[in-house]
Design a protein around this motif. Structure first.
Motif, PDB file in Angstrom:
ATOM      1  N   LEU A 121       0.826  -1.143   0.082  1.00 31.34           N
ATOM      2  CA  LEU A 121       0.029  -0.073   0.014  1.00 31.34           C
ATOM      3  C   LEU A 121       0.726   1.395   0.009  1.00 31.34           C
ATOM      4  O   LEU A 121       0.766   2.270  -0.633  1.00 31.34           O
ATOM      5  N   SER A 127       4.447   5.127  -5.623  1.00 36.90           N
ATOM      6  CA  SER A 127       4.623   5.305  -7.104  1.00 36.90           C
ATOM      7  C   SER A 127       3.493   5.977  -7.747  1.00 36.90           C
ATOM      8  O   SER A 127       3.578   6.512  -8.919  1.00 36.90           O
ATOM      9  N   LEU A 128       2.576   6.449  -7.098  1.00 40.96           N
ATOM     10  CA  LEU A 128       1.468   7.380  -7.525  1.00 40.96           C
ATOM     11  C   LEU A 128       1.694   8.863  -7.431  1.00 40.96           C
ATOM     12  O   LEU A 128       1.027   9.660  -7.527  1.00 40.96           O
ATOM     13  N   GLY A 129       3.002   8.934  -6.853  1.00 42.18           N
ATOM     14  CA  GLY A 129       3.311  10.458  -6.939  1.00 42.18           C
ATOM     15  C   GLY A 129       3.450  11.108  -5.571  1.00 42.18           C
ATOM     16  O   GLY A 129       3.473  12.150  -5.377  1.00 42.18           O
TER      17      GLY A 129
ATOM     18  N   ILE B  78       6.339   6.427 -12.770  1.00 36.95           N
ATOM     19  CA  ILE B  78       6.096   5.055 -13.226  1.00 36.95           C
ATOM     20  C   ILE B  78       4.953   4.655 -11.937  1.00 36.95           C
ATOM     21  O   ILE B  78       5.307   4.240 -10.833  1.00 36.95           O
ATOM     22  N   ALA B  79       3.825   4.169 -12.628  1.00 38.55           N
ATOM     23  CA  ALA B  79       2.744   3.759 -11.673  1.00 38.55           C
ATOM     24  C   ALA B  79       2.783   2.233 -11.795  1.00 38.55           C
ATOM     25  O   ALA B  79       3.025   1.538 -12.889  1.00 38.55           O
ATOM     26  N   ILE B  80       2.499   1.511 -10.566  1.00 39.17           N
ATOM     27  CA  ILE B  80       2.458   0.012 -10.610  1.00 39.17           C
ATOM     28  C   ILE B  80       1.131  -0.406 -10.263  1.00 39.17           C
ATOM     29  O   ILE B  80       0.272   0.097  -9.654  1.00 39.17           O
ATOM     30  N   PHE B  82      -0.286  -3.742  -9.046  1.00 36.80           N
ATOM     31  CA  PHE B  82      -0.083  -5.070  -8.368  1.00 36.80           C
ATOM     32  C   PHE B  82      -0.463  -6.286  -8.811  1.00 36.80           C
ATOM     33  O   PHE B  82      -1.692  -6.396  -8.924  1.00 36.80           O
ATOM     34  N   MET B  86      -4.473  -3.898  -4.073  1.00 38.49           N
ATOM     35  CA  MET B  86      -3.701  -2.840  -3.117  1.00 38.49           C
ATOM     36  C   MET B  86      -4.565  -1.550  -3.017  1.00 38.49           C
ATOM     37  O   MET B  86      -3.781  -0.565  -3.161  1.00 38.49           O
ATOM     38  N   LEU B  87      -5.999  -1.550  -3.131  1.00 36.42           N
ATOM     39  CA  LEU B  87      -6.449  -0.235  -2.944  1.00 36.42           C
ATOM     40  C   LEU B  87      -6.524   0.140  -1.492  1.00 36.42           C
ATOM     41  O   LEU B  87      -6.314  -0.606  -0.547  1.00 36.42           O
ATOM     42  N   TYR B  99      -6.168   9.453  -6.269  1.00 36.61           N
ATOM     43  CA  TYR B  99      -5.043   9.666  -5.449  1.00 36.61           C
ATOM     44  C   TYR B  99      -3.783  10.125  -6.324  1.00 36.61           C
ATOM     45  O   TYR B  99      -3.330  11.080  -5.973  1.00 36.61           O
ATOM     46  N   GLY B 100      -3.461   9.282  -7.557  1.00 36.73           N
ATOM     47  CA  GLY B 100      -2.539   9.783  -8.185  1.00 36.73           C
ATOM     48  C   GLY B 100      -2.681  11.256  -8.905  1.00 36.73           C
ATOM     49  O   GLY B 100      -1.790  11.812  -9.081  1.00 36.73           O
ATOM     50  N   ARG B 103      -1.935  14.101  -7.175  1.00 33.98           N
ATOM     51  CA  ARG B 103      -0.797  14.578  -7.235  1.00 33.98           C
ATOM     52  C   ARG B 103       0.078  14.744  -8.272  1.00 33.98           C
ATOM     53  O   ARG B 103       1.564  14.850  -8.287  1.00 33.98           O
ATOM     54  N   ARG B 145      -6.596   3.599 -11.023  1.00 36.85           N
ATOM     55  CA  ARG B 145      -5.612   4.704 -10.274  1.00 36.85           C
ATOM     56  C   ARG B 145      -4.271   4.866 -10.981  1.00 36.85           C
ATOM     57  O   ARG B 145      -3.946   5.970 -10.980  1.00 36.85           O
ATOM     58  N   ALA B 146      -3.784   3.804 -11.390  1.00 37.15           N
ATOM     59  CA  ALA B 146      -2.411   3.694 -11.840  1.00 37.15           C
ATOM     60  C   ALA B 146      -2.487   4.643 -13.240  1.00 37.15           C
ATOM     61  O   ALA B 146      -1.562   5.766 -13.061  1.00 37.15           O
ATOM     62  N   ALA B 149      -2.719   8.510 -12.747  1.00 36.36           N
ATOM     63  CA  ALA B 149      -1.651   9.206 -12.242  1.00 36.36           C
ATOM     64  C   ALA B 149      -0.870   9.692 -13.259  1.00 36.36           C
ATOM     65  O   ALA B 149       0.238  10.382 -13.324  1.00 36.36           O
TER      66      ALA B 149
END
Lengths: 228, 351
Positions: A121, A127-129, B78-80, B82, B86-87, B99-100, B103, B145-146, B149
């Motif tokens: 998490l 990684s989302l910034g 670089i968004a992952i 998984f 993994m929320l 979320y991303g 940001r 979500r990824a 971002a």
């Protein structure tokens, strides 16, 4: 149940000291738990031992160390003296004593909360910034809330009962630094005051029950929220 | 996208030494568990630091011991995605999705949340709590979500492994379409050759912590034909079948394939194992298998003790697998004409 004005003052002071000690220890407890759980550094073992030391040391010993540190000739005491802030034998000393003694309990609970957070998490958030402090505030803090709550109630309850360290650094001055345990100690040493002592004991039990009940209620509420 | 990576990382007894340069929009990293795929994902995204080496993404240095560069994960963009979604459990679906995005610098926001929510069909999920989603829904939200971002690269770290077969093939089109629609290149990490065949164009193969080769999905499938439990998997995208005596008749080039496990109207994906194709030198008189195709051998390849025979059927390709002695008996060579028999039940519907 008989309560004289000194008793009321002791109850008020106990609550004030316990609340202030918890509030004072929270940021340190959170930071220490975070360091121990998420950071790799040299001397981590030493830090862990230091944090847990008050748990095993007699409170009187802690009180004595604090007295050395905060007293007129202590490192911190000198600084405080120079800036005109008296600590020793004031309610502030009681706060510091309670905070020191209760800190390990707080850190332990917060650690447990933080350790239960899935590492991925945190990785997802980064990684989302999110920068590390952003992740700390938006992921780690809310997800360790249960641990923080449990630790705070434990710490609050422990502070209410603090005796050994407090009596050394804050003394036992009625109306000034006399908390519930210190007042009970006074009553208990004179045979004529058994009823008075018993009254304060009842108050102690009552406060503890309220703290525990509040903790249960809050964690139920947290559970419900996370189950949504 | 161009990714150049030359790194070394030691973890306990495991040493990862990767040196590869790959270009393309859809790159795969293939390896069995323990081959270092996951460590590599961490190194590329900045969640772990290599002991030494360098990582370049499109000429931008992400990490270099020589230059003293180490971009933090949040600055690599670089968004992952998984294996598990993994929320964030304390946030709503919508807050997770954004979320991303929140940001991401405004000048980098190319993808509008509305467009993505439409594409991934997330509208009905927005107000739900993340614990009330099914596995497939969770993975869709995680993907959204990824993507929101607005990353330069999507790292898909075995995103299908935790899903059952049905869900897996429902998610694959989403994975591919977000990347195509929004122009985000991806690195797809997996140990499944089938997923590689469906998801990527180029593959870096990892073996015991080292780059073994850079290859194509087809080549990888051919090389592992002999030891894969199902041999080489032919993948067929078929649509619009006609019902025919309890079977589905799918148009396939100029031919028709009869398949038991079809589905009316919808486009479906079928797998056909190379071991399910029987080859005949001459047209058999009568045969129980419902599909008999005349084909020409366009290529032959060896995979350990087996021979792969690439068949051309009116321009469509199929790979059949036979043993050496069969190849000699049938006197197969490139250019020879054969008949391939396939049972209607040999086609397995994937999604």
């Amino acid at each position: 149940m008989i309560l004289v004005p000194e008793d009321i003052a002791a109850i008020g002071l106990s609550l004030k000291v316990a609340l202030a000690a918890t509030a004072l220890a929270l940021p340190f407890g959170f930071a220490l738990a975070w360091l121990i759980v998420f950071k790799k550094f040299r001397g981590k073992m030493v830090l862990e031992v230091l944090v847990n030391l008050p748990l095993t040391l007699p409170p009187v010993v802690i009180g004595f160390f604090l007295l050395l540190l905060l007293g007129k000739n202590g490192w911190i005491g000198k600084l405080l003296d120079a800036s005109g802030i008296p600590i020793i034998f004031t309610w502030k000393a009681a706060v510091i004593a309670s905070a020191t003694v209760g800190l390990p309990l707080l850190v332990r609970s917060i650690r447990l909360g933080m350790e239960s957070i899935d590492q991925q998490l945190i990785e997802a958030s980064r990684s989302l910034g999110a920068a590390w402090y952003d992740t700390l505030a938006t992921i780690i803090l809310p997800l360790s809330m249960r641990g923080i709550m449990a630790g705070s109630s434990l710490m609050f309850a422990r502070s209410l009962g603090e005796f050994g360290a407090t009596i050394i650094v804050a003394g036992n001055i009625p109306g000034l630094t006399q908390t519930i345990p210190l007042a009970i100690y006074d009553y208990a040493s004179s045979p004529s005051s058994v009823t008075m002592a018993l009254s304060l004991c009842l108050v102690s039990v009552l406060i503890s029950v309220v703290v525990l009940a509040a903790h249960e209620l809050l964690s139920k509420k947290l559970d419900r929220r996370s189950a949504l | 996208m161009n990714l150049r990576i030359d790194v070394e990382k030691k973890q306990g007894n495991f040493l990862l030494q990767v040196n590869a340069e790959v270009s393309g929009e859809r790159i795969g990293i293939f390896g069995q568990s323990g081959s270092g795929k996951s460590t590599l994902v961490h190194l590329i995204s900045g969640l772990l630091q290599p002991k030494k080496g360098e990582i370049f993404l499109d000429d931008e240095c992400l990490f270099s011991t020589a230059k003293g560069v180490n971009l933090s994960p949040e600055r690599r963009r670089i968004a992952i995605v998984f294996q598990q979604a993994m929320l964030f459990p304390h946030l709503s679906v919508k807050a997770n999705l954004l979320y991303g995005y929140r940001r991401c610098r405004i000048e980098n926001r190319r993808i509008r949340p509305e467009a993505l929510i439409d594409l991934l069909q997330l509208q009905p999920l927005l107000l739900r709590g993340v614990e009330n989603l099914s596995g497939g829904e969770k993975q869709r939200v995680a993907l959204g979500r990824a993507v929101l971002a607005n990353p330069r690269l999507l790292l898909m770290d075995e995103p299908l492994s935790a899903l059952d077969d049905t869900l897996r093939f429902q998610i694959i089109p989403y994975l591919r379409s977000v990347s195509e629609e929004f122009g985000i290149p991806y690195l797809f990490i997996s140990h499944s050759i089938l997923e590689m065949q469906l998801m990527v164009d180029r593959i870096v193969v990892l073996r015991e912590g080292r780059t073994a080769e850079t290859t194509t999905p087809d080549q990888l499938a051919r090389n592992s034909m002999a030891h894969s439990p199902k041999g080489y998997l032919n993948l067929l995208h078929l649509a619009n079948p006609l019902q025919d005596n309890g079977l589905y008749a799918y148009p396939w080039g100029h031919n028709t394939l009869l398949i038991s496990d079809g589905e009316p109207t919808k486009q479906s994906l079928f797998e056909l194992s190379s071991r399910e194709i029987i080859l005949f030198k001459k047209h058999p008189e009568a045969i129980s298998a419902r599909n008999l195709l005349e084909c020409r051998v366009s290529e032959m390849f060896d995979s350990d003790a087996r021979v792969g025979v690439v068949l051309l059927v009116d321009g469509e390709k199929l790979v059949a697998e036979i043993v050496h002695s069969a190849a000699e008996e049938l006197k197969i060579s490139v250019g020879s004409t054969l008949f391939a028999a396939i049972k209607a039940s040999s086609f397995r519907k994937l999604g």
